[in-house]
Enzyme design. Structure first.
Site, PDB file in Angstrom:
ATOM      1  N   LYS A   1       0.827  -1.221   0.000  1.00  0.00           N
ATOM      2  CA  LYS A   1       0.000   0.000   0.000  1.00  0.00           C
ATOM      3  C   LYS A   1       0.861   1.271   0.000  1.00  0.00           C
ATOM      4  CE  LYS A   1      -0.761   0.166   5.012  1.00  0.00           C
ATOM      5  NZ  LYS A   1       0.006   1.381   5.266  1.00  0.00           N
ATOM      6  N   THR A   2       1.983   1.271   0.714  1.00  0.00           N
ATOM      7  CA  THR A   2       2.856   2.458   0.743  1.00  0.00           C
ATOM      8  C   THR A   2       3.446   2.710  -0.637  1.00  0.00           C
ATOM      9  OG1 THR A   2       3.404   1.974   3.046  1.00  0.00           O
ATOM     10  CG2 THR A   2       4.815   3.539   1.900  1.00  0.00           C
TER      11      THR A   2
ATOM     12  N   ARG B   1       1.439 -11.306  10.402  1.00  0.00           N
ATOM     13  CA  ARG B   1       2.767 -10.742  10.681  1.00  0.00           C
ATOM     14  C   ARG B   1       3.850 -11.726  10.253  1.00  0.00           C
ATOM     15  NH1 ARG B   1       1.483  -6.483   9.792  1.00  0.00           N
ATOM     16  NH2 ARG B   1      -0.465  -7.525   9.292  1.00  0.00           N
TER      17      ARG B   1
ATOM     18  N   ASP C   1      -3.682   7.352   4.550  1.00  0.00           N
ATOM     19  CA  ASP C   1      -3.139   6.018   4.871  1.00  0.00           C
ATOM     20  C   ASP C   1      -3.852   5.450   6.099  1.00  0.00           C
ATOM     21  OD1 ASP C   1      -1.524   3.795   4.769  1.00  0.00           O
ATOM     22  OD2 ASP C   1       0.203   4.752   5.712  1.00  0.00           O
ATOM     23  N   GLU C   2      -3.971   4.118   6.175  1.00  0.00           N
ATOM     24  CA  GLU C   2      -4.583   3.420   7.320  1.00  0.00           C
ATOM     25  C   GLU C   2      -5.962   4.008   7.665  1.00  0.00           C
ATOM     26  OE1 GLU C   2      -3.331   0.777   8.323  1.00  0.00           O
ATOM     27  OE2 GLU C   2      -1.143   0.821   8.346  1.00  0.00           O
TER      28      GLU C   2
ATOM     29  N   GLN D   1      -7.967  -5.211   9.329  1.00  0.00           N
ATOM     30  CA  GLN D   1      -6.942  -4.857  10.308  1.00  0.00           C
ATOM     31  C   GLN D   1      -7.368  -3.689  11.191  1.00  0.00           C
ATOM     32  OE1 GLN D   1      -2.686  -5.202   9.053  1.00  0.00           O
ATOM     33  NE2 GLN D   1      -3.513  -5.412   6.993  1.00  0.00           N
TER      34      GLN D   1
END
Length: 678
Positions: A35-36, A601, A222-223, A253
């Site tokens: 995503k970044t 993770r 973002d997020e 998430q």
């Protein structure tokens, strides 16, 4: 010249998200899907295509670290410093910048101060003192938590809607009114004010709103699943004119409702912006397919989600290990053995993580790692024996053990409060130094000489008498060290202090003390326990280099490791009983999202475990395997179990074995799971 290769480095979905520049866009970015990379490529592409100047792009993150990383990546793509991206930063940093330009609209001067938590608490304490409010009954931290909640909802004092279920809110509202006025008097604001004031300015000043909503041709967030009400409202006000708002996140998430995040901001985005384009990033560059399949199967049980199907760019990988242990101690031994005998030969300890639901769970792992010399670090928390409440308890025991322990005496003489202030403590220290005697003896001498102030004298006599009684109890009544600490906690008033004070942290402190009592039962006497604690704390400070990572699943969000252990998957612990009791189905779904975060993770190996028995509040109780375990796909799971050979004559067994009199030797959770898999 701009490097156009950035488009060639994107997969089909990523490229579509970068190239779609007109209208609202929701990017559903699965774990590890890049995503970044999409956000930074999109910013560079907007500039390259001359759709907007850098200062016409608003890009919002949650952390300074993320903002710096984005600046760095955009600079790399553009092959020059990302000059002009003056509106790329965190919610709070951007709002502070905007607020300084228009401070007068809220009654502030442009040079206003931003106060931190310590300043906030000091201000609340002063208000409580002036208003004759007992901070022992209504703690400043709790008051500030409620005020912060109101600000996240967009409420100034005059607009607060009281929650009838919370009996304290009506007492806090008058404090909130005084607090806000004091902030104005001081020409200051707290973190909550930064966004609240900005929203107030944009709502009530159409000319200012017009300037910014027209200037920001593109907005990137973002997020987005972690935004709260006031953050979402601020974004909507700024996107009003151009509607070119791109929000990136993962509803699976969303795990921060306890700090105000509202998942409905993400789920209802396309209802607010009718012409929303939704693009799913479903290629995962982090984990093996087996890890993703387990995570996907688990999260599919949630009803409130946008939905996506993650596919790994890597191979199938190892099956996810599911381990059952006899008890929590065996679980720690099993995990430590797996790391020591197998994993550390292949992976750096820095790439191994143990993710727990509650921070107190780390205690048994810390104990085991210390015993075998396996280095570790606690991330997002304090090591067990370094926590304030644990140090307090140990200090009481140290002073009972020997009266020359001046460090322990100093820590607990006025903890809990006994009206023994700094001047009295200083007097004891000076007398001790002058006559070369320890602090306890010095205190007794000063009382005999009648040199202590009356109020402090009463508190000091009470403390010294209790200390003498506890030593006598240990010696004459022959009570064990565990019972001794329970008596100390009750008679000193320490337990009452934690139970009676309305403070959000005290529940965790009480849980940690229960865990300490459990730990003490593993030692024969007080002396051996205190020696263990001394060695544990000193060893912690000496370790350097590569270490196993211990943290909560909440703290692990955004991180990745080659190997991830997920212990304690039992009902009541995970999913946490409190979440279900307070929030019902939505609480359960957030717990499941937390499990999803934990599993994803892991890059190569994931190991989930539960135990059949847990030692809880002084008793052994049967543990019930987490309902989440039943939701794991069998084809992606390898089932094992471990037993401590010293304490059990049975051989290790497999999950699919049959037993006679199974109900006599297995917990209800074990039986329920056996029936499920058979």
């Amino acid at each position: 010249m701009i490097n156009s290769e950035y488009l060639n480095n994107l997969n089909k979905s990523q490229k579509e998200a970068v190239l779609h520049l007109d209208g609202p866009l929701l990017i559903v970015a699965g774990a590890g899907s890049g995503k970044t990379k999409v956000l930074t490529s999109r910013i560079a592409h907007i500039i390259k295509e001359k759709k907007a100047y850098p200062n016409q792009i608003l890009s919002v993150t949650f952390t300074n670290k993320a903002a710096k990383e984005m600046q760095k990546r955009v600079s790399t793509i553009l092959k020059t410093e990302a000059i002009g991206l003056s509106w790329l930063g965190t919610f709070h940093s951007i709002c502070a910048k905007l607020l300084r330009k228009h401070a007068a609209a809220t009654g502030l001067n442009s040079n206003f101060s931003i106060i931190d938590q310590d300043d906030q608490q000091r201000l609340i304490k002063n208000i409580c003192k002036a208003e004759n409010i007992d901070i022992k009954q209504l703690a400043p931290k709790y008051i500030l938590a409620i005020i912060d909640r109101w600000k996240n909802k967009g409420y100034y004092p005059q607009k607060v809607i009281l929650n009838k279920k919370d009996i304290y809110e009506k007492n806090i509202l008058p404090i909130y009114k005084i607090y806000q006025q004091k902030l104005l008097d001081l020409n200051a604001c707290d973190f909550g004010d930064l966004i609240l004031h900005c929203v107030n300015i944009l709502e009530n000043n159409s000319d200012i709103n017009e300037i910014y909503s027209k200037n920001f041709k593109y907005i990137l967030v973002d997020e987005y699943q972690d935004t709260n009400f006031i953050q979402s409202k601020w974004l909507n006000l700024l996107a009003k004119k151009n509607q070119n708002i791109c929000c990136v996140g993962d509803d699976d998430q969303s795990i921060y409702s306890w700090r105000g995040a509202e998942i409905k901001n993400f789920l209802e985005f396309d209802q607010i912006y009718k012409k929303t384009k939704i693009i799913r990033l479903e290629e995962n560059y982090r984990s093996t397919q087996n890890i993703l399949s387990v995570a996907a199967n688990l999260i599919a049980n949630n009803k409130n989600r946008v939905g996506k199907k993650l596919k790994s760019t890597k191979d199938e990988g190892d099956l996810i290990k599911l381990n059952c242990f006899k008890n929590g101690k065996d679980e720690a031994i099993g995990v430590a053995d797996e790391i020591e005998k197998k994993l550390k030969k292949k992976y750096s300890l820095n790439n191994i993580a143990i993710l727990v639901r509650a921070i107190f769970q780390t205690r048994e792992f810390e104990e085991r790692f210390l015993k075998i010399g396996l280095p570790y670090r606690i991330l997002g928390g304090i090591k067990f024996y370094e926590r304030a409440e644990i140090k307090d308890c140990v200090s009481y025991l140290r002073l009972i053990h020997q009266n020359k322990d001046d460090l322990a005496f100093d820590r607990i003489i006025n903890n809990p409060k006994r009206s023994i202030g700094e001047s009295t403590t200083k007097q004891i220290h000076e007398f001790s130094k002058k006559h070369l005697i320890n602090l306890e003896v010095a205190a007794k001498k000063l009382i005999e000489l009648n040199l202590i102030k009356p109020k402090a004298k009463i508190g000091l006599i009470s403390f010294l008498n209790l200390m003498q009684k506890w030593r006598s109890d240990l010696k004459t009544k022959k009570i064990n060290h565990v019972k001794l600490l329970q008596i100390v906690l009750d008679e000193s008033g320490y337990s009452a202090m934690l139970k009676n004070k309305k403070d959000l942290e005290n529940e965790n402190r009480l849980e940690n003390i229960k865990e300490l009592l459990n730990a003490m039962k593993e030692f024969d006497n007080l002396e051996s326990f205190l020696e263990h604690v001394a060695l544990a704390t000193s060893l912690d400070k000496d370790w350097e280099g590569k270490k196993v990572n211990l943290m909560t699943m909440h703290s692990a969000k955004g991180l990745e490791f080659e190997v991830v252990f997920l212990p304690g998957w039992e009902e009541g612990l995970f999913p946490h009983q409190k979440s279900i009791e307070e929030k019902g189905q939505s609480g359960l779904e957030e717990e499941r999202r937390l499990a999803y975060v934990g599993i994803t993770r892991a890059k190569k190996i994931a190991l989930i475990s539960f135990s059949m028995n847990r030692f809880y509040q002084g008793d052994w109780i049967d543990s019930i395997a987490s309902r989440f375990i039943e939701e794991l796909p069998e084809k992606n799971i390898e089932k094992n179990s471990f037993f401590d050979e010293k304490n059990n004559d049975e051989e290790d067994f497999e999950f699919n074995q049959d037993f006679e009199n199974e109900s006599e030797i297995r917990s209800p959770g074990w039986i329920r799971y056996q029936k499920k898999i058979k």
